[in-house]
Design an enzyme around this catalytic site. Structure first.
Site, PDB file in Angstrom:
ATOM      1  N   ASP A 286       0.877  -1.178   0.000  1.00  0.00           N
ATOM      2  CA  ASP A 286       0.000   0.000   0.000  1.00  0.00           C
ATOM      3  C   ASP A 286       0.912   1.224   0.000  1.00  0.00           C
ATOM      4  O   ASP A 286       1.292   1.722   1.053  1.00  0.00           O
ATOM      5  CB  ASP A 286      -0.906  -0.033   1.230  1.00  0.00           C
ATOM      6  CG  ASP A 286      -1.940   1.074   1.209  1.00  0.00           C
ATOM      7  OD1 ASP A 286      -2.594   1.258   0.182  1.00  0.00           O
ATOM      8  OD2 ASP A 286      -2.076   1.773   2.232  1.00  0.00           O
ATOM      9  N   CYS A 339      -4.460   5.141  -2.338  1.00  0.00           N
ATOM     10  CA  CYS A 339      -5.689   5.916  -2.106  1.00  0.00           C
ATOM     11  C   CYS A 339      -5.664   7.130  -3.037  1.00  0.00           C
ATOM     12  O   CYS A 339      -6.019   8.236  -2.653  1.00  0.00           O
ATOM     13  CB  CYS A 339      -5.825   6.321  -0.649  1.00  0.00           C
ATOM     14  SG  CYS A 339      -4.431   7.238   0.006  1.00  0.00           S
TER      15      CYS A 339
END
Length: 810
Positions: A286, A339
């Site tokens: 991530d 994100c």
């Protein structure tokens, strides 16, 4: 996820060019009188603007949503993000928490929801298994500020503090669900802070284990930022797990800890160690990103956003993902996620990974999983924006802009007009576009009329990626790709890359054939794949990138065999690049296996722990080389023990910030005098060791158990159950465990067993549990107790309150 740690150089640049620094909020002038600052027609604060023309232009041009959806998309981006949270599936009160949510707050908050124009106040996320994740139609700010939501806010705070729930953005919960983690897997979370996904991974690892048993798997949670690592440790501490190691490395240089068997035997180490290199069944990558998918949670991004943020992070994201794949076992899976909504950070990175790895890595189609989660396919075509304008193909990028706009940012990933020049440019910019180990065809380019813009369409299956769009399910935005390593990454014999230097060596690849090929002799030249060489070259480039903050001290945790050879040649006084020993990492305590048999035997004897049922030898570590002054002892699982042994054997390349579960703490008493055991059982370690304790145990009925939680200390004559008071007197001075019982002794320990650590003092029994844990236990017990009993308990022994008399923390 977005990281706010690469601002220093951009701030200096803005200062030099006399440009406004959007990263810094303006402050009121201290020389002006406060009354003059607070002018009536000018408020002391200004609302955050949720508007950025560059943002709108960029994403309209990229076509991330259809034109008819644009207004709805922008409208929801400007609304605050609803709060979401997740119930810890391993908590002994998991069912109780879900019951409270379903039978209490769903109904009690309904009036506030209707008043705010919502149909429901809170509801389970339909795509998350077993109703464990919940969505609230109130933002976090509303929950904190509204008086009518105060009880709900206090509930969330308390349960979060004790680890029963985790407050986490809904889309952030998605990646671990697609990783398919099993209890025996070794999992790496490369960029783990603040730790909510790590907590999820640990839940899954422990999910199939019986109470009192430990899984064979483990999680290594890494983050480059030391301060964020502390946040990560605090977050995961609530899980009470011995199957976790927290490290503090640059992800692109995470050490592979390859063990050289010949040198291991020279050091007296066993040649048949369980593992000889650090590789993982699952990797969660991530990566740091521009974070514009979090606009609803962090509206300050509106004024900071520009397209250069994504361009500047693209190379780092590729390097991190490639390092993750090099640490992945064949057959393992890796999640690449951001994100960000920017295709340069999303699909372009995945496409570059697939080009570099060829057939050795596959983009997995997971469209049949979590069907209730609304997701959209990845993009097949996109453009690149630079201060010079829009580009649809790398051939259109001027030569003077090719340092910031890379060929890998485009759908085809190559220069359509001059492949030789493209290869040279790629080498200069740290991007590999060579034919070695990569499969590239001309199918990715749509035929175009000469002198007109070329519209590139990738021929890779990027539609298998997932895009979560905010207005589909009232969430933030997220991008997820599931990659499977089907074979070893491409590799060939070649001399070391002349570009690399000792501080960025990173050839700890796991991509060697099994058995003997996995071990390189000290005199052999390392076998490197083109993938690994590009990682190293890119790492050199990233050291000079304005968006990447260099470490203050040179990092050699990713040493090649040559580096290890230099480090172990102690006779060479001039060697500067020696592998640092654990404990010499700046700001980090050493990790030391506790071998003091006298100390361990005293603990075993005092608590009646049989080594065959719960082995302590070889599983206890401290963070102090002086065992005579040890304050805390940590317990590590079998899997963590093996990794630590490997780490010692390779020169302790892992920079360990936290390891294991705090099991014992040194304790002193006010009474003084000698005690059979100076170590008490910590609250974190009690659930794990509880089934194996046979001494210093009390079984308490509900009334006295509640008294202990309410008053923290009870004198022996004041127990409601006089037999319990006498049994407390019969205990040896020191730590003991009190188990809630309905009168039967002994109690078979299972998932529902409730117990606390206490201290048997000279005249009283004192609780050694935090106030938050006491309060939470009282609330859970109140739900299980008839009201008549609650009244009688609260009305008795009122004079036994006060601080614990028998103990004092060392």
């Amino acid at each position: 996820m977005g990281r706010g740690r690469h601002r220093g150089r951009s701030q200096r640049k803005h200062f030099k060019e006399s440009r406004e620094n959007v990263w810094k909020r303006p402050r009121t002038d201290p020389t002006v009188d406060a009354s003059d600052n607070a002018v009536a027609d000018k408020p002391s604060w200004e609302p955050i603007l949720t508007d950025n023309p560059n943002f709108e232009e960029y994403y309209k041009e990229q076509g991330i949503v259809r034109a008819e959806e644009w207004d709805v998309f922008m409208e929801i981006l400007r609304k605050p993000l609803p709060a979401a949270f997740r119930v810890n599936s391993n908590s002994q009160f998991c069912d109780d928490i879900i019951s409270i949510l379903e039978n209490d707050f769903v109904k009690s908050l309904q009036a506030e929801a209707i008043e705010g124009g919502e149909l429901e106040a809170i509801k389970p996320l339909p795509w998350y298994p077993k109703n464990l994740a919940w969505h609230s139609n109130f933002s976090r700010k509303q929950i904190r500020k509204h008086k009518t939501l105060e009880r709900f806010h206090e509930f969330l705070k308390l349960e979060n503090e004790v680890g029963n729930i985790t407050r986490q953005e809904a889309v952030s919960m998605v990646p671990p669900l697609f990783l398919d983690v099993h209890p025996d897997h070794f999992v790496l979370d490369m960029c783990a802070a603040p730790g909510s996904k790590t907590f999820q991974l640990l839940e899954i690892i422990h999910g199939a284990s019986e109470p009192g048993t430990l899984p064979n798997g483990m999680v290594v949670a890494n983050d480059v930022d030391f301060q964020r690592s502390n946040l990560l440790i605090h977050q995961t501490k609530r899980m009470c797990t011995s199957n976790l190691i927290v490290t503090n490395h640059e992800g692109q240089q995470f050490p592979g800890c390859r063990l050289n068997k010949s040198r291991a035997s020279e050091k007296g180490l066993s040649e048949d160690m369980p593992i000889n290199q650090l590789s993982f069944d699952r990797v969660l990558c991530d990566v740091p990103c521009s974070g514009d998918g979090t606009l609803r949670k962090a509206p300050d991004i509106w004024r900071k956003w520009n397209s250069g943020m994504g361009n500047g992070l693209h190379s780092l994201q590729v390097i991190l993902a490639m390092r993750g794949l090099s640490l992945l076992k064949v057959g393992g899976q890796m999640i690449y996620s951001t994100c960000s909504m920017n295709p340069v950070e999303d699909e372009a990175v995945v496409a570059e990974i697939l080009r570099r790895c060829g057939d050795s890595v596959e983009l997995v189609d997971v469209s049949d999983k979590l069907p209730e989660l609304i997701r959209r396919p990845g993009l097949k075509t996109w453009k690149v924006r630079d201060k010079g304008g829009w580009f649809t193909s790398y051939k259109d990028v001027p030569q003077n802009r090719r340092g910031g706009v890379l060929v890998s940012m485009f759908p085809s990933g190559k220069n359509l007009t001059d492949s030789t020049q493209t290869t040279q440019n790629n080498e200069n910019s740290g991007v590999n576009a060579s034919e070695d180990g990569c499969k590239e065809t001309d199918k990715s380019v749509v035929d175009a009329i000469p002198d007109e813009p070329v519209v590139e369409v990738s021929d890779l299956p990027l539609e298998r990626c997932m895009r979560i769009i905010p207005h589909d399910q009232n969430t933030g935005a997220f991008f997820i790709a599931v990659l499977q390593k089907v074979s070893h990454l491409p590799e060939f014999q070649e001399k070391p890359n002349p570009r690399k230097h000792s501080s960025t060596k990173n050839a700890d690849s796991t991509e060697k054939a099994p058995t003997e090929e996995a071990v390189v002799t000290a005199d052999a030249e390392p076998v490197e794949s083109p993938v690994e060489k590009v990682i190293e070259a890119d790492a050199d480039v990233e050291k000079d990138d304005s968006l990447v903050e260099p470490e203050k001290e040179k990092n050699v945790e990713g040493e090649t065999i040559k580096g290890e050879k230099e480090a172990n040649s102690l006779s060479h006084a001039g060697d500067k690049r020696k592998v640092p020993m654990q404990g010499k990492w700046k700001g980090f305590d050493p990790v030391v296996f506790l071998k003091d048999e006298t100390l361990i035997d005293s603990v075993k004897e005092f608590y009646g722990i049989r080594d065959e049922s719960f082995p302590l030898y070889g599983h206890l570590v401290t963070r102090n080389t002086d065992t005579s002054s040890v304050k805390r002892i940590y317990y590590v699982s079998k899997s963590v023990k093996e990794v630590l042994q490997l780490n010692f054997a390779v020169g302790q390349q892992l920079k360990i910030a936290s390891v294991g579960l705090k099991m014992f703490e040194r304790q002193t008493a006010k009474e003084g005098g000698s005690k059979p055991c100076s170590f008490r059982i910590s609250s974190e370690g009690l659930p794990v060791i509880l089934p194996y304790i046979t001494k210093q145990v009390l079984y308490s009925p509900m009334a006295d158990f509640k008294h202990l939680l309410e008053y923290k200390s009870i004198k022996f004559p004041d127990f409601v159950n006089k037999q319990l008071g006498q049994k407390a007197i019969d205990l040896v001075l020191g730590c003991c465990v009190v188990i809630l019982s309905d009168g039967e002794e002994p109690v078979k320990v299972d998932a529902s067993t409730i117990a606390i650590s206490c201290w048997r003092g000279k005249n009283s029994l004192g609780v050694m549990v935090t106030s938050a844990d006491c309060q939470e236990l009282l609330e859970r017990l109140a739900e299980r107790t008839p009201k008549t009993e609650v009244g009688s308990v609260n009305g008795s022994n009122g004079d036994s309150g006060g601080p614990a008399e028998a103990m004092e923390t060392a």
